[in-house]
Design a protein around this motif. Sequence first.
Motif, PDB file in Angstrom:
ATOM      1  N   UNK A 182      -1.036   9.176  10.005  1.00 39.89           N
ATOM      2  CA  UNK A 182      -0.099   8.084   9.276  1.00 39.89           C
ATOM      3  C   UNK A 182      -0.654   8.458   7.613  1.00 39.89           C
ATOM      4  N   UNK A 183       0.365   8.202   6.829  1.00 46.03           N
ATOM      5  CA  UNK A 183       0.087   8.186   5.562  1.00 46.03           C
ATOM      6  C   UNK A 183       0.206   6.880   4.810  1.00 46.03           C
ATOM      7  N   UNK A 184      -0.508   6.218   3.916  1.00 43.95           N
ATOM      8  CA  UNK A 184      -0.327   5.085   2.970  1.00 43.95           C
ATOM      9  C   UNK A 184      -0.248   5.529   1.394  1.00 43.95           C
ATOM     10  N   UNK A 185       0.369   4.496   0.775  1.00 44.99           N
ATOM     11  CA  UNK A 185       0.336   4.781  -0.640  1.00 44.99           C
ATOM     12  C   UNK A 185       0.312   3.513  -1.107  1.00 44.99           C
ATOM     13  N   UNK A 200      -9.165  -0.570  -6.719  1.00 51.07           N
ATOM     14  CA  UNK A 200      -7.741  -1.153  -6.154  1.00 51.07           C
ATOM     15  C   UNK A 200      -7.206  -0.247  -4.989  1.00 51.07           C
ATOM     16  N   UNK A 201      -7.691   1.143  -4.997  1.00 55.18           N
ATOM     17  CA  UNK A 201      -7.202   2.030  -3.989  1.00 55.18           C
ATOM     18  C   UNK A 201      -7.845   1.588  -2.614  1.00 55.18           C
ATOM     19  N   UNK A 202      -8.800   0.669  -2.459  1.00 55.07           N
ATOM     20  CA  UNK A 202      -8.937  -0.038  -1.143  1.00 55.07           C
ATOM     21  C   UNK A 202      -7.999  -0.547  -0.631  1.00 55.07           C
ATOM     22  N   UNK A 203      -6.737  -1.041  -1.121  1.00 52.84           N
ATOM     23  CA  UNK A 203      -5.784  -1.666  -0.547  1.00 52.84           C
ATOM     24  C   UNK A 203      -5.001  -0.532   0.540  1.00 52.84           C
ATOM     25  N   UNK A 204      -4.742   0.509   0.026  1.00 48.33           N
ATOM     26  CA  UNK A 204      -4.279   1.419   0.758  1.00 48.33           C
ATOM     27  C   UNK A 204      -5.047   2.210   1.795  1.00 48.33           C
ATOM     28  N   UNK A 205      -6.169   2.426   1.344  1.00 49.83           N
ATOM     29  CA  UNK A 205      -7.068   2.940   2.452  1.00 49.83           C
ATOM     30  C   UNK A 205      -7.341   2.101   3.606  1.00 49.83           C
ATOM     31  N   UNK A 251       4.890   1.030  -5.775  1.00 48.75           N
ATOM     32  CA  UNK A 251       4.541   0.279  -4.731  1.00 48.75           C
ATOM     33  C   UNK A 251       3.974   0.559  -3.557  1.00 48.75           C
ATOM     34  N   UNK A 252       3.710  -0.376  -2.637  1.00 48.63           N
ATOM     35  CA  UNK A 252       2.867  -0.280  -1.511  1.00 48.63           C
ATOM     36  C   UNK A 252       3.666   0.275  -0.252  1.00 48.63           C
ATOM     37  N   UNK A 253       3.076   1.130   0.451  1.00 49.86           N
ATOM     38  CA  UNK A 253       3.993   1.330   1.505  1.00 49.86           C
ATOM     39  C   UNK A 253       3.096   2.394   2.671  1.00 49.86           C
ATOM     40  N   UNK A 254       3.736   2.517   3.830  1.00 52.18           N
ATOM     41  CA  UNK A 254       3.089   3.142   4.872  1.00 52.18           C
ATOM     42  C   UNK A 254       4.017   4.132   5.743  1.00 52.18           C
ATOM     43  N   UNK A 255       3.708   5.070   6.267  1.00 43.79           N
ATOM     44  CA  UNK A 255       4.220   5.841   7.193  1.00 43.79           C
ATOM     45  C   UNK A 255       3.404   6.150   8.317  1.00 43.79           C
ATOM     46  N   UNK A 256       3.936   5.884   9.704  1.00 40.86           N
ATOM     47  CA  UNK A 256       3.243   6.020  10.950  1.00 40.86           C
ATOM     48  C   UNK A 256       4.086   7.121  11.740  1.00 40.86           C
ATOM     49  N   UNK A 266       6.822  -1.428   4.152  1.00 40.61           N
ATOM     50  CA  UNK A 266       6.656  -1.567   2.526  1.00 40.61           C
ATOM     51  C   UNK A 266       6.055  -3.100   2.543  1.00 40.61           C
ATOM     52  N   UNK A 267       6.142  -3.433   1.085  1.00 46.96           N
ATOM     53  CA  UNK A 267       5.309  -4.894   0.854  1.00 46.96           C
ATOM     54  C   UNK A 267       4.240  -5.124   1.730  1.00 46.96           C
ATOM     55  N   UNK A 268       3.296  -4.233   1.631  1.00 47.09           N
ATOM     56  CA  UNK A 268       2.259  -4.407   2.845  1.00 47.09           C
ATOM     57  C   UNK A 268       1.185  -5.527   2.504  1.00 47.09           C
ATOM     58  N   UNK A 269       1.161  -6.025   1.156  1.00 48.92           N
ATOM     59  CA  UNK A 269       0.092  -6.977   0.850  1.00 48.92           C
ATOM     60  C   UNK A 269       0.519  -8.394   0.945  1.00 48.92           C
ATOM     61  N   UNK A 270      -0.057  -9.172   1.610  1.00 44.42           N
ATOM     62  CA  UNK A 270       0.006 -10.557   1.919  1.00 44.42           C
ATOM     63  C   UNK A 270      -0.768 -11.472   1.837  1.00 44.42           C
ATOM     64  N   UNK A 271      -1.063 -12.453   0.458  1.00 45.27           N
ATOM     65  CA  UNK A 271      -1.988 -13.316   0.451  1.00 45.27           C
ATOM     66  C   UNK A 271      -2.151 -14.486   1.772  1.00 45.27           C
ATOM     67  N   UNK A 272      -0.884 -14.657   1.950  1.00 41.78           N
ATOM     68  CA  UNK A 272      -0.956 -15.877   2.908  1.00 41.78           C
ATOM     69  C   UNK A 272      -1.374 -15.150   4.309  1.00 41.78           C
ATOM     70  N   UNK A 273      -0.878 -14.116   4.509  1.00 39.91           N
ATOM     71  CA  UNK A 273      -1.259 -13.371   6.032  1.00 39.91           C
ATOM     72  C   UNK A 273      -2.826 -13.492   6.095  1.00 39.91           C
TER      73      UNK A 273
END
Length: 333
Positions: A182-185, A200-205, A251-256, A266-273
Motif C-alpha cells: 500500500x501507499x498513502x499520502x 501532521x504526517x501521522x495522518x498518512x502513516x 490532498x489525502x489519499x491511498x492506494x492498496x 481519497x478524502x481519508x479524514x473524517x472527524x465524524x467517523x
Amino acid sequence: MKSTLLALSALFAVSAAFAQNDLKPLRAGIVGLDTSHVPAFTKLFNKGETTGELAGIKVTTGYTGGTDMPASATRKEKFTQQLREMGVEIVPTIPELLAKVDVVLLESVDGRIHLQEAREIFKAGKPVFIDKPLAGTLAEAIAIVELAKKHNVPFFSSSSSRFGAEMVALKANADLGELLGAQTWGPCSYQEGTPDFFFYGIHGVEALYTLMGTGCETVSRVKAGNHDVATGVWKDGRIGAYRGIVKGKADFGAVAYGSKSIGQAAKAVSYEGLCRQIGQFFRTGVAPVSAEETIEIFTFMEAADESLRQGGKPVALAEVLAKAKEEAAKLIE
C-alpha cells in the motif's frame, strides 16, 4: 464461522444499546483547547443525537492548557472562546475538570505535554481518548500505555484518517484479494521539538497502518524537495510507503495493491467517523485501535527520523523500540 457469528452478535448488541433513548448521560471534558478538533468535536457530540454512537454524550467542561508551540499559543484563546459560546464551562485546572466529567478527550495539540496530562487523568480513573500525536516521543508514548495499564483505565489514540468512509471501504474491499502492499499520502508539516511525522504526517502513516496492519521490520526515509517519503518493509515481504507532501497540492489519499485488483481512496479524514468511534469506546470501554498498533506506528515514525539521520539507511524498528522502552521505564518510575 463461530467467531464470525460471535462478532456479529456483539455488534448487534452494541447497536441495540445505542438505539435506546435511555442511555446514561455522559459528561465529557476536553483537556487542551488549542486545536481545531476542539470546536469540531464539540459540535458533533453536542448536536443532540438520541440514537447512535454520539447519543447521550455531551461536552460540558473544558480546560484551556496550551504551550509555547506556535500551533498552540496562537490559537488557544480563539478556540476557548468558541467553546464558551457553545455553552461549555471553562475551568482553570485539570483536577477541576475531572471532578465535573465522566469521560475525557485529551486534545492538546502539543504532544509533548500529553504524558503529564494523562498522568492526572489516569489517576482519576476516567476513560480517555488521546488525540494525535499520542506523545512527544516514542518513549513517552510507551509510558502512557504502561500507566494506563497500571491504573486500569481504558484509552485509545488515533488519527481521523483511519475512519474516513473511503478508507474504511478500501480496507474492507474483498475484490482486492490478498493485500500485497500500500501507499498513502497527505499534507506534511513539522513542529520543532517532536519527530517530523508526529505532528501532521501521522495522518498518512496511520492510514498506511490501517491498510497494512502491524509487522513492519525496517523503515528507510528520503526527504528532498517537495516530498518526504518513508518506506517500510513488513516481515511477510510486503512494502508500504507514506509520501508526505511538503509543497504543492496536498490532498489525502491511498492506494492498496491487491492480488486481484488495485483500489484507491481519497478524502481519508473524517472527524465524524472518529467521534463515532470515540462515542462507542466511551460506552463500551473497547478501544477500536490497539495500544500495540499505536506503539508500532510511533516506532515507525521515530525510526524514520533515525533513517534520515543515517542518510536514508534502513533502520530496524526493533532496535528503536528497545531503546525507547529503556527510556520509558525511567519515565514511569
